[in-house]
Design an enzyme around this catalytic site. Structure first.
Site, PDB file in Angstrom:
ATOM      1  N   CYS A   1       0.850  -1.197   0.000  1.00  0.00           N
ATOM      2  CA  CYS A   1       0.000   0.000   0.000  1.00  0.00           C
ATOM      3  C   CYS A   1       0.882   1.242   0.000  1.00  0.00           C
ATOM      4  CB  CYS A   1      -0.966   0.001   1.180  1.00  0.00           C
ATOM      5  SG  CYS A   1      -0.199   0.274   2.793  1.00  0.00           S
ATOM      6  N   GLN A   2       0.266   2.398  -0.108  1.00  0.00           N
ATOM      7  CA  GLN A   2       1.025   3.640  -0.242  1.00  0.00           C
ATOM      8  C   GLN A   2       1.894   3.938   0.977  1.00  0.00           C
ATOM      9  OE1 GLN A   2      -1.695   6.723  -1.430  1.00  0.00           O
ATOM     10  NE2 GLN A   2      -1.569   6.082  -3.557  1.00  0.00           N
TER      11      GLN A   2
END
Length: 107
Positions: A12-13
């Site tokens: 994920c980011q």
């Protein structure tokens, strides 16, 4: 029929919560559908549970659940691979749908 082996990568980011939540849900969904799973996480602490060359040689398919570009994506080139966002595998219920799609594609 031999048990299918599905590998995957989650990222994920920020590389904290969603990376690991997605990996856990994806693992549970794969195993609930009678397959073997190995999920690599690419989070804030780097790559963990790294997929090896041996894993790639024996896997039937791969699932890449990522919101960012993953490291070494080319290693999955010869493998049937489904790519999605982490939110699509955040719960076991939604992850099962993704895994079922992969299993249908490789049947």
């Amino acid at each position: 029929m031999a048990k299918k082996f599905i590998v995957g990568v989650t990222a994920c980011q920020i590389g904290i919560a969603h990376t690991f939540m997605a990996a856990e849900s994806l693992t549970q969904a794969i195993e609930a559908l009678g397959c073997e799973a190995k999920i690599e996480t690419q989070g804030a602490t780097g790559m963990e549970n790294e997929i090896t060359a041996e894993d790639l040689a024996r896997c039937d398919a791969a699932i890449i659940a990522a919101d960012v570009k993953i490291k070494n994506p080319e290693r999955f080139d010869p493998i049937p691979t489904l790519s999605c966002k982490t939110k699509e595998v955040m719960t076991v219920a939604t992850a099962k749908g993704v895994v079922e799609e992969v299993l249908e594609a490789i049947s």
